[in-house]
Each structure stands twice: as structure tokens, then as C-alpha cells.
Design a protein around this motif. Structure first.
Motif, PDB file in Angstrom:
ATOM      1  N   ALA B 276       0.860  -1.188   0.000  1.00  0.00           N
ATOM      2  CA  ALA B 276       0.000   0.000   0.000  1.00  0.00           C
ATOM      3  C   ALA B 276       0.889   1.229   0.000  1.00  0.00           C
ATOM      4  O   ALA B 276       1.974   1.226   0.587  1.00  0.00           O
ATOM      5  N   LYS B 277       0.420   2.253  -0.707  1.00  0.00           N
ATOM      6  CA  LYS B 277       1.140   3.537  -0.727  1.00  0.00           C
ATOM      7  C   LYS B 277       0.239   4.601  -0.125  1.00  0.00           C
ATOM      8  O   LYS B 277      -0.979   4.585  -0.315  1.00  0.00           O
ATOM      9  N   THR B 300      -4.554   7.006   0.050  1.00  0.00           N
ATOM     10  CA  THR B 300      -4.007   5.652   0.071  1.00  0.00           C
ATOM     11  C   THR B 300      -4.298   4.935  -1.233  1.00  0.00           C
ATOM     12  O   THR B 300      -5.411   5.008  -1.754  1.00  0.00           O
ATOM     13  N   GLN B 301      -3.275   4.234  -1.760  1.00  0.00           N
ATOM     14  CA  GLN B 301      -3.470   3.342  -2.914  1.00  0.00           C
ATOM     15  C   GLN B 301      -3.142   1.927  -2.465  1.00  0.00           C
ATOM     16  O   GLN B 301      -2.022   1.649  -2.034  1.00  0.00           O
ATOM     17  N   ASN B 302      -4.134   1.047  -2.536  1.00  0.00           N
ATOM     18  CA  ASN B 302      -3.979  -0.315  -2.031  1.00  0.00           C
ATOM     19  C   ASN B 302      -3.814  -1.319  -3.154  1.00  0.00           C
ATOM     20  O   ASN B 302      -4.507  -1.242  -4.171  1.00  0.00           O
ATOM     21  N   ASP B 303      -2.931  -2.285  -2.967  1.00  0.00           N
ATOM     22  CA  ASP B 303      -2.896  -3.453  -3.840  1.00  0.00           C
ATOM     23  C   ASP B 303      -4.127  -4.321  -3.570  1.00  0.00           C
ATOM     24  O   ASP B 303      -4.863  -4.081  -2.624  1.00  0.00           O
ATOM     25  N   ASP B 304      -4.311  -5.349  -4.375  1.00  0.00           N
ATOM     26  CA  ASP B 304      -5.553  -6.125  -4.309  1.00  0.00           C
ATOM     27  C   ASP B 304      -5.838  -6.758  -2.947  1.00  0.00           C
ATOM     28  O   ASP B 304      -6.993  -6.954  -2.580  1.00  0.00           O
ATOM     29  N   ASN B 305      -4.794  -7.071  -2.192  1.00  0.00           N
ATOM     30  CA  ASN B 305      -5.000  -7.781  -0.929  1.00  0.00           C
ATOM     31  C   ASN B 305      -4.910  -6.889   0.301  1.00  0.00           C
ATOM     32  O   ASN B 305      -4.791  -7.375   1.421  1.00  0.00           O
ATOM     33  N   GLY B 320      -7.994  -3.396  -2.176  1.00  0.00           N
ATOM     34  CA  GLY B 320      -7.592  -3.117  -3.533  1.00  0.00           C
ATOM     35  C   GLY B 320      -8.060  -1.786  -4.071  1.00  0.00           C
ATOM     36  O   GLY B 320      -7.674  -1.393  -5.179  1.00  0.00           O
ATOM     37  N   GLU B 321      -8.877  -1.089  -3.300  1.00  0.00           N
ATOM     38  CA  GLU B 321      -9.357   0.217  -3.766  1.00  0.00           C
ATOM     39  C   GLU B 321      -8.591   1.357  -3.111  1.00  0.00           C
ATOM     40  O   GLU B 321      -7.931   1.179  -2.102  1.00  0.00           O
ATOM     41  N   ASN B 322      -8.730   2.513  -3.696  1.00  0.00           N
ATOM     42  CA  ASN B 322      -8.048   3.695  -3.172  1.00  0.00           C
ATOM     43  C   ASN B 322      -8.996   4.516  -2.309  1.00  0.00           C
ATOM     44  O   ASN B 322     -10.217   4.352  -2.371  1.00  0.00           O
TER      45      ASN B 322
END
Lengths: 334, 334, 334
Positions: B276-277, B300-305, B320-322
Motif C-alpha cells: 500500500a502507498k 491511500t493506494q492499495n494493492d488487491d490484498n 484493492g481500492e483507493n
């Protein structure tokens, strides 16, 4: 701001304990005095009359929890009038049994009297069982004599059906006398117990203390008759009779240091193998008037049908087993 | 009253946020600093020794709730002794990781480091995970060097069976150095995790800050090894390794105004698509020494998990959503 | 400490009440004013601007409980800016309806307006229903004119799906005028109600008071239209229209003593046999500016489909039955 005084106790110790089944290692709060923060004030109304109020919260310093969940002021919350006649007040208040403190172990967690009465569920105890909701209380001091009385409608009995409305009402009274090195007192509580038969428990306490200079001796004897709803740690029939007595000494060993030793016994007069013994030794060292360092040990020996904990329930063993706890800590009052 | 100082923070903002599934519009509390009210005091005991205590409650200013339900003092509750050697204290206290604040985003809700570590459940974080019950703590400052250490028996592990009594015990230590424009520090936490295998998580943090005058640069790197009980927002196997790093700048733009920019990343070294960023930009304006107005944005930018929320979990998206949140508010300290 | 002022109310009485089914005997808190303790402060920021904050907890003096379980500051928690323009603040705050107090019965528990509006679940009421979470509020006083406005995102609606995010948003506004012996005001609340149809309730209140010297007359009229989620004490269809009006007098009988009499009526315009009447008589005696002794009686007469309690719900009868409560007590403000 001038109307309110903030006061309290911050008391914490490192504790280590052992029973057959359980060990304890951690932080223990309130060994000498229960942790609290309070707000109180007095207003002079003229003619020797004063308005007084106290709002006092108890908390666990080891984890920050409210002493009783959901209570903003678990120890005391009252407003009243004070005059030469004494103080009359309304709210959640101490019953006289809270002040039944003829105890060389300072009525703290280390005290056999506190440990045994709290474990058995008595209300003449320096613990929460002596804080009564919905009560009107009186305190008056005249020379060396202090008189206390309380009547409580207690919780959840305010609204009830017809003639049972006073289901768990309770009252108490005490008389204490102090004169130089000698102090003595007697306390009585009458507690209606909820339940089918709606019996009333009667508790009586007598205690005394004498300061011989080289040491102070203190002791007390109390009983509870027709005790239907025991605190759960004692199995057995209803309408039981319990007795608790204790004896101890305080020995000043230095200008700031004292040794406290006390021994107490809980006797169930109706149930076999249901007695418990508790003893304690403590050293207290005054770092100032407000701050005291201490080390203490408290031990409980239970008969087969009892499970009284050590250090006022800090470590509770299985029934019939023993438990001991040692603590080192400090109490700061503010 | 002279024995007690009341202090605290009242910080509230209007917030608007958006994720794929959820929107947020309302009041957000504690953007720059967590809302709190505290009572503390110091007593001089002579010989350079002092008794100290702190009782500090956290609360939500948006709805008045206790920060943690049932806690009277959710942030801090301790009593201790202070001397030239430092301070030793007992109670519910900050672990060293609470002070690991090499962070241009002020370790507030807007901080990427705070948001990512809180979301992942790390204990080196300026959040509740770094407040430890039943602990003994040490803090000492010698010149530019500050040393901290803590040992905690933590909750509900005090009484347990035989050799497992220390089930969730934990300890931590840190060393921080400050010299003019330069600051740096290292923190370590060792956290036994409850559960079958009774593993221990190890967390390490290093951070530094340099004030160049025209701007201040701050950054940190931290990891958590053998992380069995994740905070629940990250699915996956046990004994995982996580990493969080962040970098940011503070730019003074006027005498009272500063711009803060920070970027951070959470990496799961064992699970794919589980990074996550988070980045943040804020403008803070000092209305006085005690009062600061601010505007800020956190995304926040999340990967799928992963499902890390924006603004330290104020708005949590689906995995997985921002999510992004903007706030305008003020912090008042008292 | 200089930054914080502690203030509050300690108000307790002995109460005795009767309805067909229930009796009441015990301690009643907050008859004249709700029990509270608060912390507030003001900081001068220069240029006529001030930072202000208030943190105020409500509690039950009869048993020490938090007024609302789990809330540290159930009455008010806000921070804001104050200037010649007025005050803008964020947090949990009073809606204008809390100040709609044209009431000879002092808007206390003894007040028919307070008792009837609280029982029916209206939000223009001197009770908790007029404390709104997640709100931005404005108050300004210009000569004899006071204007108030609030917008609240209310609880648990901050995060929601798509277009329904404002599900239970609400706003209110009021204008009050005071000039010598005359006061009058108008208040409006718009409350979106959660549920399937997501309707909005509209509440309007007008009130006035005139001090003739020998007595003060006060009265109010209010209604609530499209009231879907009633407080539960009134059965019936949705989208109902309710009305509450009341009229009373205050008669100074001595320098310190006043008699208060008030009568009020709740009318359900959509449901038959769903009206309630409440009346009250009280004597208040000022022991000082801060302390007042009082005796009072409050009685409710319910139609078959209503169950409004006496003394603002202290004693709630079965539907269609009457209830009356007498109290003797004192209020101390600090």
C-alpha cells in the motif's frame, strides 16, 4: 476553578504471586489505597451552613480502565449540606462499613480484613460493596465521637411492583470514638437481599486500636447473619452465618519506616471446610507526607470449599488451594 | 489544586473523503494530535527525587466517546519516580515506538507512517498499539541523548497456567539523538503474540530528520518480522515480514505557515499484491503557540490484498481500492 | 491550569412517585439542571479572535453512571473560533432546540415541556436529543438578538453507500430576542430520519416570556411534522404530526423564594387517544447565587395509547395510566 479541588491517589506496584494452578507477574494498582481522581468543593452559604459536593472516579492504573465499567464516578458522587449538626448528603456514597478501619494493614489490598470481607462479599469492607447508590447519608463529629448513618434504595429497586418496591433497600449506622492513643468503633449494616424469599442480611462489626508508642495494636471482629446471596466464591446453603476477625500490629522502625503485620480468619458457621486464613506483612516508607514506598506480602490459605484470593483477589486460586502475592511499589496522593 | 495540572488537546476538522464504494462527510477529530485531557503532577521529595503521575484520557471530539470504551484513562495512567537518573514508572504507558516521530507529517492522522503502521497493526506507531498495559518504563535524557525502555506483562496474561504465564509479554527500547538541526533514532520492539505457537514479533525502526533552514527533511524505515496476528486488514499466512518506509519535507512558507509533504509505502514481503502507498500534503498555520489551523489531504493506494484506510483509517475502502480524504480544521492545546 | 476552568452542576433530590403499577422511592438527580462536570478554556489569539473549547460530561449522581454509556463527554465536546462575528465550532454540540427555554418550570426534569418533548422523542427539547454529533455550529449575539445554527452529519452516517451518505444529516436554526422584561424566540429543526423511506422530520418552536415584576409568564408552542421514528412510547403509523404547548408562571414570594407553576399538553394529530397532559408545581429557594433548595411535584395524565413518564421519565407508567412524582432536593453549581 476556585470552586473545585482536584485530588486523588496514584498507587502502583510490581507484583509476583503463586498459587497451585496460577502464577501472577505484572503491575498491581492500589495496594495501599485505591486509585482515584476526584473533584470536590465547598460553598459557604452563611449561618454556618455549607454546600458540599464530591465526584470521585476509581480507575485501574495498570490498564486505565474505569474501576466499574460505565461509571463516571464509581467511588463517590454526592451533594449535600454541612453545618454544626454534621453533613447530610444524597447520591452514591460510602456506607459506614467503608470506614470500619481498625486495621494495622491500612485497609489496603494487603489487609486480611479487606481481602477476606471482599472475597466473601460482605458489605462492611473497605471495598466497592460499601458504596451504595441512591442513598441519603449522615456524618457528624462531636468531640472524639463520629456518628454515621445511611439509607439506600440501591439500584434497580426504585421502580417495582406494589409492596415489593423496597426489595433491596439497605441501611447502616456506626459510632466511632477516638481519644489520644485509643480508638474504637461499632458498625451495623442491614441489607435486604433480592431473590425469592427477600431475606435481609445483618452485619455487625466491632474494632479497636491502641497506640502504645513502640507499637500500635489494632483488631476487629465482624459477622454477617442470614447471608443468602454470597459473593459466589463460597458454595453452600442460604441464610448462612459468616465471621471475620483480624488482629495486627504496626511497629515504627525508623522515623519514616513502619512494619505492619496482620492475621485474619474467615469462618463459615454453616458450611464445613469453608474457612479461610489470610496474613500479611508490609513495610511502608514515607518519602514525603504525600508519597509512600512499600513492600508487602499477602497469603491466603483456603479450606476445601473456599477460594479467597491473595491480595484482595488479585490472584484467585482454585477452591481449597493457597495463594501468595508479593508487591513492591509506591503510593502518591495529590 | 496546586498539585494537579490539567492539560489536553482539542482538535477538530471538517472532512470530506472518497473511495470507490464509500464517501465520507463529517467531523474528524485529532488530525494533528489525538484529542485528550490529562491530569498530571510532580512532588519534590528532596535529594533531587520527584514523585510524578499522569492520568490521560483520549476521546473523540466528534461524538464525545471514550477513545477506547470502558477506559477512564486510555492514553496514559502511571505513577513513578524521577531523578537525575531519569524516570521509572508503572502503569499503562507509551512504548518507545510511540515516540518514533521522524516524520514531516507530524505523526498525525495525516501522516503516511501513522496511517500505514496503524492500518497494518504495527506497534512502532504513534497510535494506541504503542500504549502498553501493566508495564514498567524508563526514560532518561543525557545531553542530546534520550534512552527509553519498557517491559509489559500486557493484558490478561497476568494470570495463566504454569509456564505460559508470559504469553504476551513484550518489551521495547529506543535511543534518540538530537544535535542542532540533526535528529536521529532507533527503536526496537519485541512482542510475544498470543496463540498456538506463541511466536514473537520483532519490530525495528530507524529514522532521522535534518533542518536545512529553508526546509526540513525527515524519513524513517521500519520492519516487523514474524508477524503472526496481523491487524486483520491483511489476509495471508502467519510469520510474515512487513516493511514501512516514508520520506517527507516541511517547508516554512511564511512566519506562521508551513507546508508538509510526505510519502510512505507498506510492503508485505511474504504476500503478493499486498503493498500500500500513502501520501499526504498539509498546510499548517500557527494562530498562536497553542493553536494551529490546518488544511490537509491524505491518499491511500492499495494493492488487491490490502485495505488500508485514508487519514489513518478514517475512511477505509474495500481491499484493492483507493481512498482519499481532505480536511480543514484547527488544533487547540491547553 | 490557568488554561482550564472546571465547572459543573451537582443536583440531587429525594423522590417519591406513584403510578397505577409502579411506585418510586429513591434519589433523583438533576431535577433543576442535569448533573455535569466540564472543562473549558479560552485563548486570546489577537485581532479580537479567540480559540475556545468545551468538554462536558453528564452523569447520574444517584449511582455515578455516565449519562450515556461509553461517552467521556456526553453533553458537549467542541473546539472553535470566537470573534465579533460570533462563535463557529466543531464537535458534539447543542442544537438550537436545546436553548428553546421559554419555560416557567426552568426546562428541568419538572418541566412539562421537557417531560413531554423528551417522552415523545422530539429534538427541540432541553434533553439529549438536542445534542448532535459530528456538527458544525454557529452562535452570535448582536444586541438583544441571538442567532444560532447547526449542521450535523450525525452518527454512523459518515461512511455509507453512494448517494445515501447523508441519510441522517440534520440542521437547525433559531433566533431569540430579549429586551428588558420581554423575551421571545423561534427555533426550527430539520432531521432526516434513517429507514426505508428516508423521510425528514420538521420541527418548529415558538416561545415567549414576560416579566411583569409581580410574576413572570412564559409559554411555548411547537410541532413536529412527518415524524417517522417516534421515541417508542407512542405506537402508530409513520409520518405523524405531533404538537406540544405549555404555559406557566413564576411568582416571587420572598426575596429568595419563587413558586413555579406550568401546564403542558402533547397532541398526536394522527393517532386517536394519544394525547398526554403534564403539569408541575415547584418552590425554589436560593441559598446563594450558586445553590438552590427546591421542592416540586410533577404529574402526567396519559391517553390510552401514550405512556409519558412523570418528571421527565423518572417514573414511566403503563400506557394510558397516570404518574406523579414529588421531590425535595438541592442544586449546587460550581
Amino acid at each position: 476553578q476556585t470552586n473545585v479541588t482536584i485530588y486523588g491517589v496514584a498507587d502502583a506496584a510490581i507484583g509476583a504471586g503463586h498459587s497451585d494452578d496460577n502464577d501472577f507477574r505484572g503491575v498491581v494498582g492500589g495496594v495501599l489505597s485505591g486509585n482515584r481522581i476526584g473533584f470536590r468543593g465547598t460553598e459557604d452559604l452563611g449561618n454556618g451552613l455549607k454546600a458540599v459536593f464530591t465526584l470521585e472516579q476509581g480507575f485501574s492504573i495498570d490498564n486505565g480502565t474505569e474501576r466499574i465499567n460505565g461509571l463516571a464516578f464509581s467511588r463517590q458522587a454526592f451533594v449535600g449540606l454541612q453545618g454544626s449538626f454534621g453533613t447530610v448528603s444524597l447520591g452514591r456514597q460510602y456506607a459506614p462499613g467503608y470506614f470500619a478501619n481498625y486495621d494495622a494493614a491500612l485497609s489496603g489490598l494487603i489487609s486480611p480484613q479487606s481481602t477476606l470481607t471482599s472475597g466473601a462479599g460482605l458489605s462492611i469492607t473497605p471495598n466497592s460493596a460499601a458504596r451504595w447508590d441512591n442513598s441519603i447519608a449522615y456524618t457528624g463529629t462531636f468531640g472524639g465521637l463520629t456518628a454515621r448513618a445511611i439509607y439506600s434504595a440501591q439500584t434497580e429497586t426504585e421502580v417495582a411492583l406494589g409492596e415489593n418496591q423496597n426489595n433491596d433497600d439497605r441501611w447502616g449506622a456506626s459510632l466511632d470514638y477516638a481519644n489520644g492513643p485509643f480508638k474504637a468503633g461499632v458498625t451495623y449494616h442491614f441489607v435486604k437481599e433480592t431473590g425469592a424469599n427477600n431475606d435481609a442480611r445483618k452485619e455487625l462489626y466491632v474494632g479497636a486500636e491502641y497506640n502504645f508508642g513502640v507499637l500500635t495494636v489494632a483488631g476487629s471482629w465482624q459477622n454477617a447473619r442470614d447471608f443468602t446471596n454470597a459473593a459466589g466464591i463460597l458454595a453452600g446453603e442460604s441464610d448462612r452465618d459468616l465471621r471475620v476477625w483480624q488482629l495486627g500490629v504496626i511497629v515504627p522502625v525508623t522515623a519514616a519506616g513502619k512494619v505492619h503485620v496482620a492475621y485474619g480468619k474467615l469462618q463459615d458457621r454453616d458450611l464445613n471446610d469453608a474457612d479461610a486464613k489470610n496474613w500479611a506483612i508490609a513495610y511502608t516508607h514515607a518519602l514525603s507526607k504525600r508519597t509512600t514506598a512499600y513492600a508487602a506480602y499477602n497469603k491466603t490459605q483456603n479450606d476445601d470449599n473456599v477460594a479467597i484470593g491473595a491480595l484482595n483477589g488479585t490472584l484467585v486460586p482454585a477452591a481449597g488451594e493457597n495463594a501468595g502475592m508479593a508487591v513492591v511499589g509506591m503510593r502518591h496522593t495529590f
